[in-house]
Design an enzyme around this catalytic site. Structure first.
Site, PDB file in Angstrom:
ATOM      1  N   ASP A   1       0.883  -1.155   0.000  1.00 53.25           N
ATOM      2  CA  ASP A   1       0.000   0.000   0.000  1.00 53.25           C
ATOM      3  C   ASP A   1       0.937   1.225   0.000  1.00 53.25           C
ATOM      4  O   ASP A   1       2.131   1.083   0.256  1.00 53.25           O
ATOM      5  CB  ASP A   1      -0.875  -0.042   1.255  1.00 53.25           C
ATOM      6  CG  ASP A   1      -1.630   1.237   1.489  1.00 53.25           C
ATOM      7  OD1 ASP A   1      -2.346   1.681   0.567  1.00 53.25           O
ATOM      8  OD2 ASP A   1      -1.488   1.820   2.584  1.00 53.25           O
TER       9      ASP A   1
ATOM     10  N   ASP B   1      -0.212   5.131   0.851  1.00 49.00           N
ATOM     11  CA  ASP B   1      -0.562   6.156   1.836  1.00 49.00           C
ATOM     12  C   ASP B   1      -0.518   5.590   3.249  1.00 49.00           C
ATOM     13  O   ASP B   1      -1.275   4.675   3.578  1.00 49.00           O
ATOM     14  CB  ASP B   1      -1.966   6.683   1.516  1.00 49.00           C
ATOM     15  CG  ASP B   1      -2.099   8.172   1.744  1.00 49.00           C
ATOM     16  OD1 ASP B   1      -1.177   8.906   1.397  1.00 49.00           O
ATOM     17  OD2 ASP B   1      -3.135   8.596   2.279  1.00 49.00           O
TER      18      ASP B   1
ATOM     19  N   ARG C   1     -12.408   8.113 -10.072  1.00 50.34           N
ATOM     20  CA  ARG C   1     -11.165   7.546 -10.560  1.00 50.34           C
ATOM     21  C   ARG C   1     -11.507   6.375 -11.470  1.00 50.34           C
ATOM     22  O   ARG C   1     -12.659   5.994 -11.603  1.00 50.34           O
ATOM     23  CB  ARG C   1     -10.288   7.082  -9.387  1.00 50.34           C
ATOM     24  CG  ARG C   1      -9.943   8.217  -8.427  1.00 50.34           C
ATOM     25  CD  ARG C   1      -9.231   7.738  -7.182  1.00 50.34           C
ATOM     26  NE  ARG C   1      -9.028   8.840  -6.252  1.00 50.34           N
ATOM     27  CZ  ARG C   1      -8.572   8.695  -5.009  1.00 50.34           C
ATOM     28  NH1 ARG C   1      -8.284   7.486  -4.547  1.00 50.34           N
ATOM     29  NH2 ARG C   1      -8.420   9.751  -4.226  1.00 50.34           N
TER      30      ARG C   1
ATOM     31  N   ARG D   1      -6.811  17.720   8.161  1.00 49.70           N
ATOM     32  CA  ARG D   1      -6.817  16.275   7.910  1.00 49.70           C
ATOM     33  C   ARG D   1      -6.588  15.514   9.207  1.00 49.70           C
ATOM     34  O   ARG D   1      -7.296  14.549   9.513  1.00 49.70           O
ATOM     35  CB  ARG D   1      -5.728  15.941   6.892  1.00 49.70           C
ATOM     36  CG  ARG D   1      -5.474  14.460   6.690  1.00 49.70           C
ATOM     37  CD  ARG D   1      -4.295  14.253   5.752  1.00 49.70           C
ATOM     38  NE  ARG D   1      -4.638  14.590   4.387  1.00 49.70           N
ATOM     39  CZ  ARG D   1      -5.129  13.739   3.502  1.00 49.70           C
ATOM     40  NH1 ARG D   1      -5.305  12.466   3.834  1.00 49.70           N
ATOM     41  NH2 ARG D   1      -5.421  14.124   2.289  1.00 49.70           N
TER      42      ARG D   1
END
Length: 238
Positions: free
Chosen positions: A11, A13, A116, A134
């Site tokens: 992965d 992020d 996307r 965030r």
């Protein structure tokens, strides 16, 4: 020590980079050297552009394949070789906008719905939020479970769709079964997986679940990390 035939899946992020940020320069140098003579894949909910923005073109070009949008857009040698046609319809758009309006999180920014290839990314705070906001949302969501509850609602109202929590601020929505686990259909042999959302409901969980189901016929190691520094330390063992 793991033999070269092992497949390393990452992965991005929260695993190779800080959330929605560029890879650490020193880690990038280490990772590029570490990749030598290894079979490496990227498996992310992000699109090609965001991925390259985070990890850089050198790493992206060096991996065997990059599975973008949870495997719904596949790149090999820099070329798109497979994609799933899935677009946002008015019914789902209306539903997501309702969730946005109902959200108890007050601080909002732009880009709540991001189309996307083969996937829709949804965020109540908005993808253009600054890093400080965030972090605030991520901590708030841990307590209020907003994203997890929205995922449950999506799957209840749209039985042909699947939703999972990804990163710190958003959820990923795609056709049922078109989650990250689909990449294992074409990866043969032992797997070492690194991800930060391996818990049930996270967008790395389908890979974990699939590997555990295949434990009788496939060797695997699952590394559930909390940041790139943890990934860095673990990679020194391989």
């Amino acid at each position: 020590m793991v033999v070269n035939k092992t497949n390393f899946l990452f992965d991005i992020d929260g695993t190779l980079t800080p959330s929605r940020s560029a890879i650490n320069i020193n880690f990038k140098k280490f990772f590029l050297n570490w990749m030598e003579n290894k079979t490496v894949y990227l498996v992310t909910g992000s699109d090609k552009e965001k991925t390259i923005e985070q990890i850089g073109i050198e790493i992206w070009n060096r991996v065997k394949k990059s599975y973008q949008s949870c495997g719904n857009a596949v790149y090999e040698n820099g070329k798109l070789i497979k994609k799933l046609e899935f677009t946002l319809d008015e019914k789902l758009k209306s539903f997501l906008n309702t969730q946005l309006n109902k959200s108890e999180w007050i601080e909002k920014y732009n880009v709540h719905i991001d189309q996307r290839i083969g996937l829709i990314n949804f965020s109540t705070i908005g993808r253009k939020c600054p890093k400080e906001a965030r972090k605030r949302y991520f901590e708030w969501d841990k307590k209020h479970r907003e994203r997890e509850l929205i995922c449950e609602k999506v799957e209840k109202h749209f039985p042909l769709l699947e939703a999972s929590v990804g990163g710190e601020i958003s959820i990923d929505i795609y056709p049922k079964g078109k989650n990250k686990a689909q990449v294992l259909d074409e990866i043969i042999g032992p797997v070492v997986f690194f991800g930060d959302r391996c818990e049930k409901g996270g967008n790395d969980y389908p890979i974990v679940q699939r590997l555990q189901m295949e434990k009788e016929k496939r060797n695997f190691i699952i590394n559930n990390v909390s940041n790139f520094k943890e990934t860095w330390e673990l990679l020194k063992k391989f």
